[in-house]
Scaffold this motif. Structure first.
Motif, PDB file in Angstrom:
ATOM      1  N   UNK A 301       0.844  -1.207   0.000  1.00 44.21           N
ATOM      2  CA  UNK A 301       0.000   0.000   0.000  1.00 44.21           C
ATOM      3  C   UNK A 301       0.870   1.244   0.000  1.00 44.21           C
ATOM      4  N   UNK A 302       1.910   1.250   0.824  1.00 43.68           N
ATOM      5  CA  UNK A 302       2.784   2.404   0.920  1.00 43.68           C
ATOM      6  C   UNK A 302       3.551   2.680  -0.357  1.00 43.68           C
ATOM      7  N   UNK A 303       3.992   1.623  -1.045  1.00 45.53           N
ATOM      8  CA  UNK A 303       4.724   1.838  -2.299  1.00 45.53           C
ATOM      9  C   UNK A 303       3.809   2.407  -3.375  1.00 45.53           C
ATOM     10  N   UNK A 304       2.569   1.950  -3.410  1.00 45.68           N
ATOM     11  CA  UNK A 304       1.614   2.492  -4.388  1.00 45.68           C
ATOM     12  C   UNK A 304       1.340   3.962  -4.092  1.00 45.68           C
ATOM     13  N   UNK A 305       1.112   4.288  -2.829  1.00 51.11           N
ATOM     14  CA  UNK A 305       0.838   5.683  -2.469  1.00 51.11           C
ATOM     15  C   UNK A 305       2.021   6.582  -2.797  1.00 51.11           C
ATOM     16  N   UNK A 306       3.229   6.122  -2.514  1.00 49.80           N
ATOM     17  CA  UNK A 306       4.425   6.911  -2.840  1.00 49.80           C
ATOM     18  C   UNK A 306       4.514   7.142  -4.351  1.00 49.80           C
ATOM     19  N   UNK A 307       4.341   6.087  -5.129  1.00 50.83           N
ATOM     20  CA  UNK A 307       4.433   6.215  -6.577  1.00 50.83           C
ATOM     21  C   UNK A 307       3.425   7.208  -7.123  1.00 50.83           C
TER      22      UNK A 307
END
Length: 321
Positions: A301-307
């Motif tokens: 979830x965090x990697x998607x939000x960062x991207x």
């Protein structure tokens, strides 16, 4: 470009060594069967976002060991003798599949307890361009960039854990339901954020072609210097053709990836500037690996939000996070 003769010879030697390691293992080391006693399930996962998925579904009933950390390219990863030991000692193994872990496929195919989580995604939803990809790829393996598709993979983890831990089946089912609800919220948020970018500026260029599912789901034109695998090399012609496209379209930013060297992207920036146009690196995206453990970006979830935040900020002309 494909591998040279020396690279292929090295790959064959590594595969031979792997076969010898496998032959030393017992048949039961590869079996998928219920665990004995009241202990956590021992699970092994490949890429770190797969590890995170198993942790999300497994909770306190599962002890997860990841083979690949942040910044590790699964396309190029080769199993070590230590990895083989971890795999044989595991109750269940989860890998992404679709040849993402290209150099480990032969190993996983010999292990009934190894589960390709992308098998849970209906094949008609996968990207399979006319004529196919180069090499072994029938489908684009980067399914996690479409959050709605990644939600399917939670079911493969749920089912795999339930087979080795039948007593926890209800627990895994409930955690899967909760996690899929969270992913549904994330999918809606990504659509909303990308919708803020003017249509003419919805062009996303990265080091390799990992974001096809992202573009299809959320309405961006996506281009990569390399193909779906980072095995291929980028040539001068690739750089110049992409630079001409970016200069003509007036695109503001191009992105680097955490698991891919940035030199090819820097070459494109220089080529665009040589044409009298401005282009900058809009930030670093997580593509084939999530971030560091213990950080928000270390989770799926965090990697998607960062991207998404990085992409939206850069293509709107702002500073990347």
């Amino acid at each position: 470009m494909g591998r040279g003769g020396g690279g292929m010879k090295a790959l064959h030697l590594w595969a031979l060594a792997l076969v010898l390691l496998l032959s030393a293992c017992q048949v039961q080391d590869f079996a998928l069967r219920p665990i004995d006693g009241d202990r956590p399930v021992r699970a092994v996962a490949t890429a770190n976002f797969v590890t995170d998925l198993v942790q999300q579904i497994g909770g306190e009933r599962v002890q997860v060991t990841g083979l690949m950390g942040p910044g590790v390219d699964p396309h190029l990863y080769k199993a070590s003798a230590g990895d083989v030991r971890k795999l044989t000692q595991a109750d269940v193994v989860f890998y992404s599949g679709l040849f993402l872990e290209g150099k480990m496929v032969e190993l996983f195919e010999k292990m009934p307890k190894a589960i390709a989580i992308t098998d849970a995604i209906p094949h008609e939803l996968l990207i399979a361009p006319e004529g196919g990809f180069e090499g072994t790829y029938t489908y684009d393996p980067h399914v996690w960039f479409d959050v709605s598709l990644w939600a399917h993979t939670a079911e493969a983890v749920r089912d795999g854990l339930s087979k080795v831990d039948p007593a926890g089946a209800g627990y895994y089912a409930e955690r899967t339901r909760q996690y899929q609800a969270r992913l549904q919220e994330l999918d809606a948020w990504v659509k909303q954020e990308i919708g803020r970018i003017p249509p003419a500026q919805r062009v996303m260029v990265t080091a390799h072609d990992a974001f096809g599912y992202f573009g299809r789901r959320y309405g961006l034109e996506v281009r990569g210097l390399q193909g779906v695998s980072t095995v291929a090399e980028t040539g001068t012609r690739d750089v110049q053709e992409l630079a001409a496209f970016l200069a003509e379209r007036g695109i503001r930013a191009i992105f680097v990836e955490s698991s891919v060297p940035r030199r090819s992207v820097e070459a494109v920036v220089a080529a665009v500037r040589a044409r009298g146009k401005e282009l900058r690196i809009g930030g670093e995206l997580f593509s084939d690996a999530a971030g560091d453990p213990g950080t928000p970006e270390g989770t799926y979830v965090g990697m998607v939000e960062h991207n998404v935040r990085t992409i939206v900020s850069a293509l709107l002309g702002g500073e990347h996070p």
